[in-house]
Scaffold this motif. Sequence first.
Motif, PDB file in Angstrom:
ATOM      1  N   LEU A 364       0.959  -1.053  -0.083  1.00 36.50           N
ATOM      2  CA  LEU A 364       0.015  -0.097  -0.048  1.00 36.50           C
ATOM      3  C   LEU A 364       0.911   1.279   0.025  1.00 36.50           C
ATOM      4  N   TRP A 365       0.765   1.965  -0.964  1.00 45.23           N
ATOM      5  CA  TRP A 365       1.613   3.350  -1.134  1.00 45.23           C
ATOM      6  C   TRP A 365       0.740   4.411  -0.500  1.00 45.23           C
ATOM      7  N   SER A 366       1.513   4.994   0.715  1.00 44.02           N
ATOM      8  CA  SER A 366       0.946   6.158   1.422  1.00 44.02           C
ATOM      9  C   SER A 366       2.034   7.271   1.217  1.00 44.02           C
ATOM     10  N   CYS A 367       1.545   8.487   1.514  1.00 40.86           N
ATOM     11  CA  CYS A 367       2.305   9.768   1.434  1.00 40.86           C
ATOM     12  C   CYS A 367       2.348  10.545   2.641  1.00 40.86           C
ATOM     13  N   ASP A 368       3.589  10.547   3.331  1.00 43.57           N
ATOM     14  CA  ASP A 368       3.989  11.405   4.322  1.00 43.57           C
ATOM     15  C   ASP A 368       4.540  12.675   3.745  1.00 43.57           C
ATOM     16  N   PRO A 369       3.859  13.740   3.561  1.00 43.80           N
ATOM     17  CA  PRO A 369       4.337  15.231   3.206  1.00 43.80           C
ATOM     18  C   PRO A 369       4.790  16.033   4.112  1.00 43.80           C
ATOM     19  N   MET A 370       5.071  15.455   5.312  1.00 49.59           N
ATOM     20  CA  MET A 370       5.500  16.304   6.359  1.00 49.59           C
ATOM     21  C   MET A 370       7.158  16.236   6.538  1.00 49.59           C
ATOM     22  N   HIS A 371       7.447  15.128   6.788  1.00 51.17           N
ATOM     23  CA  HIS A 371       8.898  14.976   7.089  1.00 51.17           C
ATOM     24  C   HIS A 371      10.067  15.452   6.136  1.00 51.17           C
ATOM     25  N   GLY A 372       9.712  15.734   4.854  1.00 49.36           N
ATOM     26  CA  GLY A 372      10.511  15.869   3.955  1.00 49.36           C
ATOM     27  C   GLY A 372      10.559  17.512   3.795  1.00 49.36           C
ATOM     28  N   ASN A 373       9.752  18.113   4.421  1.00 46.20           N
ATOM     29  CA  ASN A 373       9.282  19.568   4.211  1.00 46.20           C
ATOM     30  C   ASN A 373       9.490  20.337   5.451  1.00 46.20           C
ATOM     31  N   THR A 374      10.414  20.014   6.198  1.00 51.73           N
ATOM     32  CA  THR A 374      10.701  20.783   7.562  1.00 51.73           C
ATOM     33  C   THR A 374      11.770  21.613   7.180  1.00 51.73           C
ATOM     34  N   TYR A 375      11.503  22.812   7.871  1.00 55.29           N
ATOM     35  CA  TYR A 375      12.826  23.788   7.718  1.00 55.29           C
ATOM     36  C   TYR A 375      12.606  24.913   9.154  1.00 55.29           C
ATOM     37  N   SER A 379      12.038  33.179  12.089  1.00 51.81           N
ATOM     38  CA  SER A 379      11.768  33.493  13.763  1.00 51.81           C
ATOM     39  C   SER A 379      12.270  32.423  14.556  1.00 51.81           C
ATOM     40  N   ASN A 380      12.723  31.499  13.845  1.00 50.91           N
ATOM     41  CA  ASN A 380      13.685  30.266  14.427  1.00 50.91           C
ATOM     42  C   ASN A 380      12.801  29.048  15.125  1.00 50.91           C
ATOM     43  N   PHE A 381      11.715  28.824  14.398  1.00 54.13           N
ATOM     44  CA  PHE A 381      10.755  27.923  14.575  1.00 54.13           C
ATOM     45  C   PHE A 381      11.041  26.594  13.589  1.00 54.13           C
ATOM     46  N   LYS A 382      10.924  25.373  14.156  1.00 51.23           N
ATOM     47  CA  LYS A 382      10.864  24.285  13.201  1.00 51.23           C
ATOM     48  C   LYS A 382       9.525  24.389  12.533  1.00 51.23           C
ATOM     49  N   THR A 383       9.384  24.687  11.213  1.00 56.23           N
ATOM     50  CA  THR A 383       7.975  24.470  10.814  1.00 56.23           C
ATOM     51  C   THR A 383       7.753  23.766   9.341  1.00 56.23           C
ATOM     52  N   ARG A 384       6.524  23.871   8.857  1.00 61.25           N
ATOM     53  CA  ARG A 384       6.509  23.420   7.442  1.00 61.25           C
ATOM     54  C   ARG A 384       5.292  24.407   6.841  1.00 61.25           C
ATOM     55  N   ASN A 385       5.417  24.395   5.316  1.00 62.82           N
ATOM     56  CA  ASN A 385       4.598  25.319   4.642  1.00 62.82           C
ATOM     57  C   ASN A 385       3.362  24.469   4.032  1.00 62.82           C
ATOM     58  N   PHE A 386       2.165  25.018   4.220  1.00 62.10           N
ATOM     59  CA  PHE A 386       0.928  24.445   3.915  1.00 62.10           C
ATOM     60  C   PHE A 386       1.050  23.917   2.464  1.00 62.10           C
ATOM     61  N   GLY A 424       0.798  29.279   6.525  1.00 65.16           N
ATOM     62  CA  GLY A 424       0.102  28.810   5.453  1.00 65.16           C
ATOM     63  C   GLY A 424      -1.353  28.265   5.807  1.00 65.16           C
ATOM     64  N   GLY A 425      -2.092  27.881   4.651  1.00 67.50           N
ATOM     65  CA  GLY A 425      -3.418  27.502   4.676  1.00 67.50           C
ATOM     66  C   GLY A 425      -4.414  28.694   4.690  1.00 67.50           C
ATOM     67  N   ALA A 426      -5.692  28.390   4.750  1.00 65.06           N
ATOM     68  CA  ALA A 426      -6.704  29.271   4.642  1.00 65.06           C
ATOM     69  C   ALA A 426      -6.791  30.505   5.575  1.00 65.06           C
ATOM     70  N   GLN A 427      -6.150  30.202   7.001  1.00 64.92           N
ATOM     71  CA  GLN A 427      -5.822  30.696   7.915  1.00 64.92           C
ATOM     72  C   GLN A 427      -4.763  31.907   7.941  1.00 64.92           C
ATOM     73  N   GLU A 428      -3.868  31.498   6.680  1.00 66.64           N
ATOM     74  CA  GLU A 428      -2.977  32.520   6.272  1.00 66.64           C
ATOM     75  C   GLU A 428      -1.767  32.845   7.540  1.00 66.64           C
ATOM     76  N   ILE A 429      -1.613  31.526   8.245  1.00 67.27           N
ATOM     77  CA  ILE A 429      -0.616  31.517   9.282  1.00 67.27           C
ATOM     78  C   ILE A 429       0.791  32.051   8.671  1.00 67.27           C
ATOM     79  N   MET A 430       1.249  33.062   9.485  1.00 66.82           N
ATOM     80  CA  MET A 430       2.612  33.843   8.706  1.00 66.82           C
ATOM     81  C   MET A 430       3.849  33.332   9.648  1.00 66.82           C
ATOM     82  N   ASP A 431       4.915  33.641   9.297  1.00 67.80           N
ATOM     83  CA  ASP A 431       6.344  33.252  10.123  1.00 67.80           C
ATOM     84  C   ASP A 431       5.955  34.102  11.662  1.00 67.80           C
TER      85      ASP A 431
END
Length: 464
Positions: A364-375, A379-386, A424-431
Amino acid sequence: MSADQIDTPNHPINMSIHRETWSKDSWKNYPALQQAEWPDQEAYEKILRQITTLPPLVFAGEIRKLKTLLADAAKGTAFLLQGGDCAEEFSECTAPTIRETMKVILQMAVVLTYAGEKPVIKMGRIAGQYAKPRSKPTEIQNGVELPSFRGDMVNAGEFSAEARRADCQRLLTAYFHSASSLNILRAFTRGGYASLEKVHAWNKEFVKQSAEGKSYEKLASDIEKALTFMKVIGFDPQSVPQLSEAYFYTSHEALLLGYEQALTRQDSLTGKWYDCSAHLVWIGDRTRQLNGAHIEFLRGVHNPIGMKIGPDHDMDEIKAIMDVLNPENQFGRIVIITRFGKDKIGRYLPPLIRNFQKEGLNVLWSCDPMHGNTYTSESNFKTRNFNDILSEIRSFFEIHRSEGTVPGGVHFELTGKDVTECVGGAQEIMDHHLQNNYATSCDPRLNAQQSLDLAFMIADMLKK
Ligand code: PEP
Ligand code: CO
């Protein structure tokens, strides 16, 4: 042949080791990475003996049922939705936290079920996700070096020598917190809280509030019509279990092998061994060595097994692992969870799929789109962009469709709470918003709104 010469691991891999008969402690003959160093070995052994006598957390019959569903997902007639915290915390083991996480997964599942026209398997990273692999064994702050935080099951996150000391009592605490979480999950899902009508009512509320809501209205009103139709023809949603109850499965990374062994039990019906700490357990990207202890342990238990695959992998080693973990090539046994990142998926996923296809491997192929997109944000937080998360999912669907394989599932780090950890996302969370409610003890999670936004967007991909 390797996936890519650049990423070939530089340690030699012995592809043809001889394996003795499996037993629940045969993993001890192999190197185990990412284990805690327990200062008091005697106390540790005593705790494990105690866990061995405690009841299993899940039952083999449930695990077998999940395996059948995952086999369907591998063939394209069901879909896997897996999500939850990166690392659960003991202090967050409360009814509201568990309820909100379950709620958002159920809400996402309804949207995906309707759009995909297939059952969605609902699975939490929950009731046991208390141990973490770390990229470095120690952490340095202001010139002071201490052991890394390895999850509540091992030590505490606070930066002090006392907090970072591994405490084996925490294994037992993790067991009881997992049992409490499971208990309330079972109560919620069977006691009417997870009925389709309720979940749909929450979704209607979300559509009303979301900035993107307008574009979801059509799907929500189609679901509404389907529900009304069922009622009109005489189905009472409260009395039909398929509508009034939900199945919710648990999963975590099988990292601390002493703990996993202590919960490994022989099923009295079939004589087979199951790791009864969760329905599905997965192997992380850092402990996926052919000759390592994790593979040895997991080959002998009959649970469905997830395997994370990131850019740093060797194709021959992966194929050899598949042979060890699934010699009978059963559908439903292996979930491959790819986590390449939005810029690398195009380079790594197609060759991986083609090699699996060439060997005829059933997964079964599943996608984790989280762990390859961390930066790390400015403001020095570990984050990911929607948008990066969305982009990797889109590529995942596109690549599988063009290779003729099934994009069968998605894997998220999410919470039902209104955190500000991913931008990101509809709430437009910014840095500069990240500091408002950055609550994770490990990786950044999607909040409830961002998770639901994604579900509606994935719904479009499922329809195509
Ligand atoms: C995780 O799922 O939290 C994790 C550590 O992932 P990976 O093993 O893919 O890095
Ligand atoms: Co994580």
